[in-house]
Design a protein around this motif. Sequence first.
Motif, PDB file in Angstrom:
ATOM      1  N   ALA A  75      -7.310  13.037  -6.125  1.00  0.00           N
ATOM      2  CA  ALA A  75      -6.987  11.470  -6.635  1.00  0.00           C
ATOM      3  C   ALA A  75      -6.582  10.468  -5.762  1.00  0.00           C
ATOM      4  N   ILE A  76      -7.259   9.352  -6.014  1.00  0.00           N
ATOM      5  CA  ILE A  76      -6.970   8.222  -4.824  1.00  0.00           C
ATOM      6  C   ILE A  76      -5.451   8.196  -4.576  1.00  0.00           C
ATOM      7  N   ILE A  77      -4.604   8.439  -5.616  1.00  0.00           N
ATOM      8  CA  ILE A  77      -2.939   8.275  -5.411  1.00  0.00           C
ATOM      9  C   ILE A  77      -2.546   8.918  -4.239  1.00  0.00           C
ATOM     10  N   HIS A  78      -3.205  10.121  -3.866  1.00  0.00           N
ATOM     11  CA  HIS A  78      -2.891  10.950  -2.525  1.00  0.00           C
ATOM     12  C   HIS A  78      -2.943  10.130  -1.310  1.00  0.00           C
ATOM     13  N   ILE A  79      -3.970   9.319  -1.197  1.00  0.00           N
ATOM     14  CA  ILE A  79      -3.997   8.320  -0.209  1.00  0.00           C
ATOM     15  C   ILE A  79      -3.097   7.247  -0.251  1.00  0.00           C
ATOM     16  N   VAL A  80      -3.033   6.703  -1.341  1.00  0.00           N
ATOM     17  CA  VAL A  80      -1.940   5.586  -1.551  1.00  0.00           C
ATOM     18  C   VAL A  80      -0.539   5.952  -1.110  1.00  0.00           C
ATOM     19  N   GLU A  81      -0.251   7.128  -1.553  1.00  0.00           N
ATOM     20  CA  GLU A  81       1.046   7.850  -1.276  1.00  0.00           C
ATOM     21  C   GLU A  81       1.164   8.141   0.176  1.00  0.00           C
ATOM     22  N   ALA A  82      -0.002   8.575   0.849  1.00  0.00           N
ATOM     23  CA  ALA A  82       0.181   9.106   2.145  1.00  0.00           C
ATOM     24  C   ALA A  82       0.303   7.755   3.078  1.00  0.00           C
ATOM     25  N   ILE A  83      -0.062   6.570   2.742  1.00  0.00           N
ATOM     26  CA  ILE A  83       0.057   5.229   3.427  1.00  0.00           C
ATOM     27  C   ILE A  83       1.377   4.516   3.121  1.00  0.00           C
ATOM     28  N   GLU A  84       1.463   4.349   1.752  1.00  0.00           N
ATOM     29  CA  GLU A  84       2.395   3.440   1.231  1.00  0.00           C
ATOM     30  C   GLU A  84       3.646   4.360   1.043  1.00  0.00           C
ATOM     31  N   GLY A  85       3.878   5.508   0.717  1.00  0.00           N
ATOM     32  CA  GLY A  85       4.819   6.315   0.082  1.00  0.00           C
ATOM     33  C   GLY A  85       4.833   6.071  -1.462  1.00  0.00           C
ATOM     34  N   ASP A  86       5.817   6.896  -1.917  1.00  0.00           N
ATOM     35  CA  ASP A  86       5.568   7.074  -3.509  1.00  0.00           C
ATOM     36  C   ASP A  86       6.461   5.808  -4.148  1.00  0.00           C
ATOM     37  N   HIS A  87       7.140   5.015  -3.347  1.00  0.00           N
ATOM     38  CA  HIS A  87       8.230   3.930  -3.941  1.00  0.00           C
ATOM     39  C   HIS A  87       7.241   3.006  -4.311  1.00  0.00           C
ATOM     40  N   ILE A  88       5.967   2.963  -3.940  1.00  0.00           N
ATOM     41  CA  ILE A  88       5.158   1.522  -4.390  1.00  0.00           C
ATOM     42  C   ILE A  88       5.116   1.375  -5.854  1.00  0.00           C
ATOM     43  N   PHE A  89       5.175   2.409  -6.638  1.00  0.00           N
ATOM     44  CA  PHE A  89       5.010   2.480  -8.099  1.00  0.00           C
ATOM     45  C   PHE A  89       6.454   2.194  -8.751  1.00  0.00           C
ATOM     46  N   LYS A  90       7.402   2.137  -8.075  1.00  0.00           N
ATOM     47  CA  LYS A  90       8.584   2.006  -8.431  1.00  0.00           C
ATOM     48  C   LYS A  90       9.388   0.542  -8.263  1.00  0.00           C
ATOM     49  N   GLU A  91       8.748  -0.025  -6.994  1.00  0.00           N
ATOM     50  CA  GLU A  91       9.666  -1.097  -6.520  1.00  0.00           C
ATOM     51  C   GLU A  91       9.301  -2.426  -7.294  1.00  0.00           C
TER      52      GLU A  91
END
Length: 143
Positions: A75-91
């Motif tokens: 899933a594309i989310i793996h790329i997003v989390e690898a670059i941005e971290g998992d906080h992006i969907f919580k901030e």
Amino acid sequence: MLSLTCKTAIKAVIYLSSKSENGEKSNIKDISDRINASEHTVGKILQQLARKKIINSLKGPTGGFYLDEKQQEQAIIHIVEAIEGDHIFKECGLGLRKCSAAHPCPIHDEYKIARELIEKMFNKQKVRDLCQSVTKGLAYLID
């Protein structure tokens, strides 16, 4: 919502996917030319993605960057989390540190809905899905 670095990473992985479908590997210059990004930026991004096993890297004269079958299906989310971290969907959408339902910023409720929709889309969309739309000419990686 996504940084320029993250957008570049997604484009690079989609491009690598298209080359990997044919068993090809790509170098930094080729990737940066095809997605209209600087070689320096692409090089740093690819190293980070390779360390996190999002993509593969092979050194030597026949080396380069590529994706295996399993990576094509991630899933594309793996790329997003690898670059941005998992906080992006919580901030907070305004960048406030203490934003919450009990102490919301002015856009809290609407931004939460948008953020959850984007997270859901990134979880659903696979690298191969996005690659196929580009390969078929239905979507583009550059202007």
